[in-house]
Design a protein around this motif. Structure first.
Motif, PDB file in Angstrom:
ATOM      1  N   PHE A 172       0.834  -1.189   0.000  1.00  0.00           N
ATOM      2  CA  PHE A 172       0.000   0.000   0.000  1.00  0.00           C
ATOM      3  C   PHE A 172       0.871   1.242   0.000  1.00  0.00           C
ATOM      4  O   PHE A 172       2.014   1.217   0.447  1.00  0.00           O
ATOM      5  CB  PHE A 172      -0.919   0.009   1.227  1.00  0.00           C
ATOM      6  N   ALA A 173       0.321   2.351  -0.476  1.00  0.00           N
ATOM      7  CA  ALA A 173       1.107   3.584  -0.626  1.00  0.00           C
ATOM      8  C   ALA A 173       1.715   4.032   0.690  1.00  0.00           C
ATOM      9  O   ALA A 173       2.865   4.473   0.746  1.00  0.00           O
ATOM     10  CB  ALA A 173       0.231   4.693  -1.209  1.00  0.00           C
ATOM     11  N   VAL A 174       0.966   3.919   1.800  1.00  0.00           N
ATOM     12  CA  VAL A 174       1.491   4.388   3.076  1.00  0.00           C
ATOM     13  C   VAL A 174       2.732   3.585   3.470  1.00  0.00           C
ATOM     14  O   VAL A 174       3.716   4.128   3.960  1.00  0.00           O
ATOM     15  CB  VAL A 174       0.410   4.303   4.180  1.00  0.00           C
ATOM     16  N   THR A 175       2.694   2.270   3.211  1.00  0.00           N
ATOM     17  CA  THR A 175       3.839   1.454   3.554  1.00  0.00           C
ATOM     18  C   THR A 175       4.999   1.738   2.610  1.00  0.00           C
ATOM     19  O   THR A 175       6.153   1.703   3.009  1.00  0.00           O
ATOM     20  CB  THR A 175       3.469  -0.039   3.516  1.00  0.00           C
ATOM     21  N   ARG A 193       2.187   3.823   9.320  1.00  0.00           N
ATOM     22  CA  ARG A 193       0.888   3.984   9.977  1.00  0.00           C
ATOM     23  C   ARG A 193      -0.188   4.195   8.925  1.00  0.00           C
ATOM     24  O   ARG A 193      -0.076   5.071   8.077  1.00  0.00           O
ATOM     25  CB  ARG A 193       0.916   5.181  10.938  1.00  0.00           C
ATOM     26  N   HIS A 194      -1.231   3.424   8.998  1.00  0.00           N
ATOM     27  CA  HIS A 194      -2.282   3.467   7.994  1.00  0.00           C
ATOM     28  C   HIS A 194      -3.250   4.623   8.252  1.00  0.00           C
ATOM     29  O   HIS A 194      -2.884   5.611   8.871  1.00  0.00           O
ATOM     30  CB  HIS A 194      -3.013   2.123   7.964  1.00  0.00           C
ATOM     31  N   SER A 195      -4.468   4.475   7.799  1.00  0.00           N
ATOM     32  CA  SER A 195      -5.474   5.535   7.810  1.00  0.00           C
ATOM     33  C   SER A 195      -5.533   6.265   9.144  1.00  0.00           C
ATOM     34  O   SER A 195      -5.359   5.669  10.207  1.00  0.00           O
ATOM     35  CB  SER A 195      -6.851   4.950   7.495  1.00  0.00           C
ATOM     36  N   ASP A 196      -5.826   7.569   9.069  1.00  0.00           N
ATOM     37  CA  ASP A 196      -5.915   8.381  10.276  1.00  0.00           C
ATOM     38  C   ASP A 196      -7.323   8.417  10.856  1.00  0.00           C
ATOM     39  O   ASP A 196      -7.605   9.214  11.747  1.00  0.00           O
ATOM     40  CB  ASP A 196      -5.455   9.817   9.987  1.00  0.00           C
ATOM     41  N   THR A 212       1.298   8.586   7.617  1.00  0.00           N
ATOM     42  CA  THR A 212       0.958   8.780   6.209  1.00  0.00           C
ATOM     43  C   THR A 212       1.367  10.158   5.716  1.00  0.00           C
ATOM     44  O   THR A 212       2.014  10.307   4.683  1.00  0.00           O
ATOM     45  CB  THR A 212      -0.558   8.601   6.012  1.00  0.00           C
ATOM     46  N   VAL A 213       0.942  11.182   6.443  1.00  0.00           N
ATOM     47  CA  VAL A 213       1.212  12.562   6.049  1.00  0.00           C
ATOM     48  C   VAL A 213       1.650  13.352   7.271  1.00  0.00           C
ATOM     49  O   VAL A 213       1.609  12.875   8.397  1.00  0.00           O
ATOM     50  CB  VAL A 213      -0.047  13.225   5.425  1.00  0.00           C
ATOM     51  N   GLY A 214       2.074  14.617   7.034  1.00  0.00           N
ATOM     52  CA  GLY A 214       2.377  15.511   8.140  1.00  0.00           C
ATOM     53  C   GLY A 214       3.850  15.751   8.357  1.00  0.00           C
ATOM     54  O   GLY A 214       4.225  16.510   9.235  1.00  0.00           O
ATOM     55  N   TRP A 215       4.707  15.115   7.568  1.00  0.00           N
ATOM     56  CA  TRP A 215       6.149  15.313   7.720  1.00  0.00           C
ATOM     57  C   TRP A 215       6.773  15.328   6.335  1.00  0.00           C
ATOM     58  O   TRP A 215       6.234  14.808   5.372  1.00  0.00           O
ATOM     59  CB  TRP A 215       6.766  14.180   8.546  1.00  0.00           C
ATOM     60  N   ASP A 216       7.937  15.945   6.231  1.00  0.00           N
ATOM     61  CA  ASP A 216       8.608  15.981   4.929  1.00  0.00           C
ATOM     62  C   ASP A 216      10.133  15.994   5.055  1.00  0.00           C
ATOM     63  O   ASP A 216      10.835  16.149   4.063  1.00  0.00           O
ATOM     64  CB  ASP A 216       8.156  17.189   4.104  1.00  0.00           C
ATOM     65  N   ALA A 217      10.637  15.846   6.274  1.00  0.00           N
ATOM     66  CA  ALA A 217      12.088  15.900   6.490  1.00  0.00           C
ATOM     67  C   ALA A 217      12.668  14.501   6.600  1.00  0.00           C
ATOM     68  O   ALA A 217      12.272  13.725   7.460  1.00  0.00           O
ATOM     69  CB  ALA A 217      12.397  16.701   7.752  1.00  0.00           C
ATOM     70  N   GLN A 226      -1.213   6.547  22.585  1.00  0.00           N
ATOM     71  CA  GLN A 226      -1.760   7.826  22.132  1.00  0.00           C
ATOM     72  C   GLN A 226      -0.773   8.568  21.238  1.00  0.00           C
ATOM     73  O   GLN A 226      -1.159   9.170  20.232  1.00  0.00           O
ATOM     74  CB  GLN A 226      -2.138   8.692  23.331  1.00  0.00           C
ATOM     75  N   LEU A 227       0.504   8.531  21.585  1.00  0.00           N
ATOM     76  CA  LEU A 227       1.507   9.193  20.753  1.00  0.00           C
ATOM     77  C   LEU A 227       1.611   8.513  19.388  1.00  0.00           C
ATOM     78  O   LEU A 227       1.786   9.176  18.367  1.00  0.00           O
ATOM     79  CB  LEU A 227       2.859   9.190  21.454  1.00  0.00           C
ATOM     80  N   ILE A 228       1.483   7.191  19.358  1.00  0.00           N
ATOM     81  CA  ILE A 228       1.484   6.461  18.096  1.00  0.00           C
ATOM     82  C   ILE A 228       0.343   6.939  17.221  1.00  0.00           C
ATOM     83  O   ILE A 228       0.493   7.142  16.012  1.00  0.00           O
ATOM     84  CB  ILE A 228       1.358   4.946  18.351  1.00  0.00           C
ATOM     85  N   GLN A 229      -0.818   7.134  17.819  1.00  0.00           N
ATOM     86  CA  GLN A 229      -2.000   7.528  17.069  1.00  0.00           C
ATOM     87  C   GLN A 229      -1.948   8.985  16.601  1.00  0.00           C
ATOM     88  O   GLN A 229      -2.395   9.292  15.492  1.00  0.00           O
ATOM     89  CB  GLN A 229      -3.260   7.347  17.926  1.00  0.00           C
ATOM     90  N   GLU A 230      -1.423   9.869  17.442  1.00  0.00           N
ATOM     91  CA  GLU A 230      -1.610  11.294  17.202  1.00  0.00           C
ATOM     92  C   GLU A 230      -0.407  12.040  16.644  1.00  0.00           C
ATOM     93  O   GLU A 230      -0.547  13.147  16.131  1.00  0.00           O
ATOM     94  CB  GLU A 230      -2.056  11.967  18.510  1.00  0.00           C
ATOM     95  N   SER A 231       0.772  11.462  16.715  1.00  0.00           N
ATOM     96  CA  SER A 231       1.962  12.189  16.261  1.00  0.00           C
ATOM     97  C   SER A 231       1.935  12.395  14.749  1.00  0.00           C
ATOM     98  O   SER A 231       1.686  11.458  13.978  1.00  0.00           O
ATOM     99  CB  SER A 231       3.233  11.431  16.652  1.00  0.00           C
TER     100      SER A 231
END
Length: 274
Positions: A12-15, A105-108, A136-141, A258-263
């Motif tokens: 899958f794309a996320v992986t 991490r898959h779907s949010d 999946t998203v939220g970072w680019d470094a 929670q950090l796994i889910q929300e970071s």
């Protein structure tokens, strides 16, 4: 022996994004990649790869894995295992001795996020090894340049002596900086030396300045850690996953879960014995 990073892949794309991130880290670490695919682990098969229980479906999966490995710019090998994911990871760790494992991490969505965190916590229970979660998203470094280590100020002992080297090797390879965040509800500022001693006692880094410690007052640990990560513009969060949190009957009460889910940035989990 060439170090390795074990990447769980399901096409899958996320992986695949997690795979790209792992490849970018492997270069400065001088590591090779191991693509680990686990059959019959309950995850869905991508459309077009056939049924997982049929010889033809398995053959197509094997061919796709070999093609994916060949597309990488660094040395990459394929490891196909059968059975349940925790047992497969335990065996992969025994064979490849990876610096850490990588999981996308898959779907949010809330339901998928909770299920994913539950899977990760189960993996840490049965295969206590450093694990990098790539959202999946939220970072680019990549590679990361600013790491933030979250500690609770209490003594801890890592599950394996080899785990002590992971953070220092990552910092040295990427030339990244490391800051420490300690979240407290108390209005009395803790002694910086006491908090940092928990880090130095495990040889996570050879030297640490008190100026790198950030004490955050917050009603929730997770909120305080994530707020400090945003303020620091950190591009990787490092978390010591304590065993008493992993064994909680309700995983969503665990700070680690929670950090796994929300970071919004990658999270490197270092399992501790207590």
């Amino acid at each position: 022996m060439t170090p390795s990073l074990v990447v769980l892949t399901d096409f899958f794309a996320v992986t695949n994004r997690a795979l790209s991130y792992a490849a970018s880290l492997a270069v400065p670490l001088g590591a090779q990649l191991v693509l680990l695919h686990v059959r019959y682990d309950g995850r869905p098969v991508p459309e077009g790869y056939g049924g997982r229980h049929t010889p033809r479906g398995e053959q197509k999966t094997d061919q796709a894995l070999l093609k994916l490995a060949a597309e990488q710019t660094i040395r990459t090998q394929v490891d196909v295992a059968e059975g349940l994911l925790p047992e497969a990871l335990t065996e992969a760790i025994r064979r490849h001795h990876p610096l850490f494992m990588v999981l996308g991490r898959h779907s949010d969505s809330m339901e998928s996020s909770e299920l994913f965190a539950s899977v990760v916590m189960d993996l840490l229970r049965h295969a206590p090894h450093p694990l990098l979660i790539v959202p999946t998203v939220g970072w680019d470094a990549c590679p990361p340049r600013r790491l933030l280590l979250a500690v609770d100020g209490e003594p801890f002992s890592l599950a394996d002596e080899d785990h002590q080297e992971v953070l220092s090797r990552l910092l040295h390879a990427t030339q990244a900086t490391l800051d420490v965040v300690h979240v407290t509800e108390e209005q009395v500022r803790p002694k910086e030396g006491v908090v940092l001693e928990t880090v130095c006692a495990n040889d996570l880094v050879s030297h640490f300045a008190e100026s790198r410690l950030h004490v955050v007052y917050s009603s929730t640990v997770v909120g305080g850690v994530l707020e400090e990560a945003a303020r620091q513009e950190a591009d990787m969060l490092v978390v010591v996953a304590r065993r008493h949190s992993l064994l909680g009957s309700l995983f969503h009460r665990s700070i680690t879960a929670q950090l796994i889910q929300e970071s919004a940035i990658p999270v490197l989990l270092l399992p501790a014995e207590d």
